[in-house]
Design a protein around this motif. Structure first.
Motif, PDB file in Angstrom:
ATOM      1  N   LEU A 126      -4.210-105.821 -33.471  1.00 38.83           N
ATOM      2  CA  LEU A 126      -4.214-104.359 -33.602  1.00 38.83           C
ATOM      3  C   LEU A 126      -4.125-103.699 -32.226  1.00 38.83           C
ATOM      4  O   LEU A 126      -3.378-102.736 -32.041  1.00 38.83           O
ATOM      5  CB  LEU A 126      -5.477-103.883 -34.328  1.00 38.83           C
ATOM      6  CG  LEU A 126      -5.480-104.035 -35.838  1.00 38.83           C
ATOM      7  CD1 LEU A 126      -6.897-103.851 -36.391  1.00 38.83           C
ATOM      8  CD2 LEU A 126      -4.541-103.043 -36.484  1.00 38.83           C
TER       9      LEU A 126
ATOM     10  N   ARG B 152      -0.625-104.023 -30.780  1.00 39.06           N
ATOM     11  CA  ARG B 152       0.336-103.155 -31.457  1.00 39.06           C
ATOM     12  C   ARG B 152      -0.051-101.678 -31.375  1.00 39.06           C
ATOM     13  O   ARG B 152       0.649-100.813 -31.881  1.00 39.06           O
ATOM     14  CB  ARG B 152       0.471-103.551 -32.930  1.00 39.06           C
ATOM     15  CG  ARG B 152       0.979-104.962 -33.148  1.00 39.06           C
ATOM     16  CD  ARG B 152       2.389-105.150 -32.605  1.00 39.06           C
ATOM     17  NE  ARG B 152       2.939-106.425 -33.015  1.00 39.06           N
ATOM     18  CZ  ARG B 152       3.157-107.441 -32.189  1.00 39.06           C
ATOM     19  NH1 ARG B 152       2.853-107.335 -30.908  1.00 39.06           N
ATOM     20  NH2 ARG B 152       3.680-108.562 -32.645  1.00 39.06           N
ATOM     21  N   LYS B 153      -1.197-101.407 -30.717  1.00 41.71           N
ATOM     22  CA  LYS B 153      -1.694-100.034 -30.556  1.00 41.71           C
ATOM     23  C   LYS B 153      -1.788 -99.320 -31.908  1.00 41.71           C
ATOM     24  O   LYS B 153      -1.356 -98.189 -32.064  1.00 41.71           O
ATOM     25  CB  LYS B 153      -0.839 -99.258 -29.578  1.00 41.71           C
ATOM     26  CG  LYS B 153      -0.868 -99.839 -28.183  1.00 41.71           C
ATOM     27  CD  LYS B 153      -0.066 -99.047 -27.202  1.00 41.71           C
ATOM     28  CE  LYS B 153      -0.346 -99.588 -25.826  1.00 41.71           C
ATOM     29  NZ  LYS B 153       0.736-100.065 -25.107  1.00 41.71           N
ATOM     30  N   MET B 154      -2.368-100.036 -32.872  1.00 39.36           N
ATOM     31  CA  MET B 154      -2.528 -99.499 -34.213  1.00 39.36           C
ATOM     32  C   MET B 154      -4.013 -99.424 -34.543  1.00 39.36           C
ATOM     33  O   MET B 154      -4.778-100.310 -34.171  1.00 39.36           O
ATOM     34  CB  MET B 154      -1.812-100.381 -35.243  1.00 39.36           C
ATOM     35  CG  MET B 154      -1.887 -99.840 -36.658  1.00 39.36           C
ATOM     36  SD  MET B 154      -1.088-100.908 -37.889  1.00 39.36           S
ATOM     37  CE  MET B 154       0.624-100.485 -37.625  1.00 39.36           C
ATOM     38  N   LYS B 155      -4.403 -98.371 -35.216  1.00 36.12           N
ATOM     39  CA  LYS B 155      -5.789 -98.209 -35.636  1.00 36.12           C
ATOM     40  C   LYS B 155      -6.014 -98.941 -36.952  1.00 36.12           C
ATOM     41  O   LYS B 155      -5.121 -99.046 -37.792  1.00 36.12           O
ATOM     42  CB  LYS B 155      -6.118 -96.730 -35.823  1.00 36.12           C
ATOM     43  CG  LYS B 155      -6.049 -95.929 -34.545  1.00 36.12           C
ATOM     44  CD  LYS B 155      -6.389 -94.484 -34.812  1.00 36.12           C
ATOM     45  CE  LYS B 155      -6.271 -93.672 -33.542  1.00 36.12           C
ATOM     46  NZ  LYS B 155      -6.557 -92.253 -33.776  1.00 36.12           N
ATOM     47  N   SER B 156      -7.234 -99.416 -37.128  1.00 38.95           N
ATOM     48  CA  SER B 156      -7.599-100.109 -38.365  1.00 38.95           C
ATOM     49  C   SER B 156      -7.334 -99.230 -39.578  1.00 38.95           C
ATOM     50  O   SER B 156      -6.850 -99.706 -40.609  1.00 38.95           O
ATOM     51  CB  SER B 156      -9.078-100.498 -38.338  1.00 38.95           C
ATOM     52  OG  SER B 156      -9.332-101.421 -37.329  1.00 38.95           O
TER      53      SER B 156
ATOM     54  N   ALA C 169       3.201-105.529 -41.389  1.00 34.64           N
ATOM     55  CA  ALA C 169       2.844-104.268 -40.741  1.00 34.64           C
ATOM     56  C   ALA C 169       2.697-104.421 -39.228  1.00 34.64           C
ATOM     57  O   ALA C 169       3.040-103.509 -38.471  1.00 34.64           O
ATOM     58  CB  ALA C 169       1.545-103.729 -41.329  1.00 34.64           C
ATOM     59  N   LEU C 170       2.203-105.571 -38.784  1.00 27.86           N
ATOM     60  CA  LEU C 170       1.965-105.791 -37.354  1.00 27.86           C
ATOM     61  C   LEU C 170       3.082-106.581 -36.683  1.00 27.86           C
ATOM     62  O   LEU C 170       3.001-106.857 -35.478  1.00 27.86           O
ATOM     63  CB  LEU C 170       0.633-106.520 -37.150  1.00 27.86           C
ATOM     64  CG  LEU C 170      -0.616-105.746 -37.567  1.00 27.86           C
ATOM     65  CD1 LEU C 170      -1.851-106.609 -37.403  1.00 27.86           C
ATOM     66  CD2 LEU C 170      -0.747-104.458 -36.763  1.00 27.86           C
TER      67      LEU C 170
ATOM     68  N   HIS D  84      -1.638 -98.546 -44.685  1.00 28.63           N
ATOM     69  CA  HIS D  84      -0.289 -99.120 -44.802  1.00 28.63           C
ATOM     70  C   HIS D  84      -0.240-100.296 -45.777  1.00 28.63           C
ATOM     71  O   HIS D  84       0.730-100.435 -46.528  1.00 28.63           O
ATOM     72  CB  HIS D  84       0.209 -99.550 -43.422  1.00 28.63           C
ATOM     73  CG  HIS D  84       1.618-100.033 -43.412  1.00 28.63           C
ATOM     74  ND1 HIS D  84       2.700 -99.177 -43.478  1.00 28.63           N
ATOM     75  CD2 HIS D  84       2.132-101.280 -43.362  1.00 28.63           C
ATOM     76  CE1 HIS D  84       3.812 -99.890 -43.472  1.00 28.63           C
ATOM     77  NE2 HIS D  84       3.491-101.172 -43.399  1.00 28.63           N
TER      78      HIS D  84
ATOM     79  N   ASP E 289      -5.114 -96.920 -39.989  1.00 26.85           N
ATOM     80  CA  ASP E 289      -3.677 -96.857 -40.281  1.00 26.85           C
ATOM     81  C   ASP E 289      -3.183 -98.140 -40.946  1.00 26.85           C
ATOM     82  O   ASP E 289      -2.378 -98.095 -41.879  1.00 26.85           O
ATOM     83  CB  ASP E 289      -2.884 -96.581 -39.001  1.00 26.85           C
ATOM     84  CG  ASP E 289      -3.208 -95.228 -38.394  1.00 26.85           C
ATOM     85  OD1 ASP E 289      -3.600 -94.308 -39.143  1.00 26.85           O
ATOM     86  OD2 ASP E 289      -3.077 -95.086 -37.160  1.00 26.85           O
ATOM     87  N   LEU E 290      -3.674 -99.277 -40.470  1.00 25.74           N
ATOM     88  CA  LEU E 290      -3.275-100.547 -41.075  1.00 25.74           C
ATOM     89  C   LEU E 290      -3.776-100.637 -42.512  1.00 25.74           C
ATOM     90  O   LEU E 290      -3.030-101.024 -43.410  1.00 25.74           O
ATOM     91  CB  LEU E 290      -3.797-101.733 -40.261  1.00 25.74           C
ATOM     92  CG  LEU E 290      -3.474-103.113 -40.834  1.00 25.74           C
ATOM     93  CD1 LEU E 290      -1.961-103.334 -40.933  1.00 25.74           C
ATOM     94  CD2 LEU E 290      -4.135-104.208 -40.009  1.00 25.74           C
TER      95      LEU E 290
ATOM     96  N   GLU F 182     -10.697 -99.420 -45.805  1.00 26.18           N
ATOM     97  CA  GLU F 182     -11.091 -99.650 -44.415  1.00 26.18           C
ATOM     98  C   GLU F 182     -12.268-100.619 -44.354  1.00 26.18           C
ATOM     99  O   GLU F 182     -12.363-101.422 -43.422  1.00 26.18           O
ATOM    100  CB  GLU F 182     -11.475 -98.331 -43.745  1.00 26.18           C
ATOM    101  CG  GLU F 182     -10.294 -97.412 -43.500  1.00 26.18           C
ATOM    102  CD  GLU F 182     -10.726 -96.123 -42.835  1.00 26.18           C
ATOM    103  OE1 GLU F 182     -11.271 -96.195 -41.717  1.00 26.18           O
ATOM    104  OE2 GLU F 182     -10.541 -95.055 -43.442  1.00 26.18           O
TER     105      GLU F 182
END
Length: 73
Positions: free
Chosen positions: A11, A14-18, A54-55, A24, A20-21, A29
Motif C-alpha cells: 500500500l 503504491r501510495k494507496m490508502k487502506s 488493485a495494487l 475498490h 481506498d483499497l 475497512e
C-alpha cells in the motif's frame, strides 16, 4: 504463524490508502485491517486476486514465509 502479510508495504509503495483499497475490492475497512495485521487465518483467492489487481502486484509481493524461529509475531 510462519506466513507474514506485507500488505501495508505494498500500500505504501503504491501510495494507496487502506480505505481506498477496501472500497475498490469490496470488503470492509475492518476486514482489510485484519488482513494487514495478519490476524486472519486465511484469505480467499478471490480476495487475494482483487488485491493484486488493485495494487498491480503478485501474491508473492504480499505474502512472505518465515520460519517460526525468526517470526516474532
Amino acid at each position: 504463524m510462519p506466513i507474514i502479510m506485507r500488505l501495508d508495504v505494498m500500500l505504501a509503495k503504491r501510495k494507496m490508502k487502506s480505505k481506498d483499497l477496501a472500497t475498490h475490492i469490496g470488503i470492509s475497512e475492518q476486514n482489510l485491517s485484519l488482513l494487514k495485521s495478519g490476524k486472519v487465518r486465511g484469505v480467499r483467492f478471490e480476495t487475494l486476486a482483487a488485491i493484486c489487481q488493485a495494487l498491480d502486484c503478485q501474491p508473492g509481493d504480499l505474502l512472505e514465509y518465515t520460519t517460526s524461529e525468526t517470526n516474532n509475531g
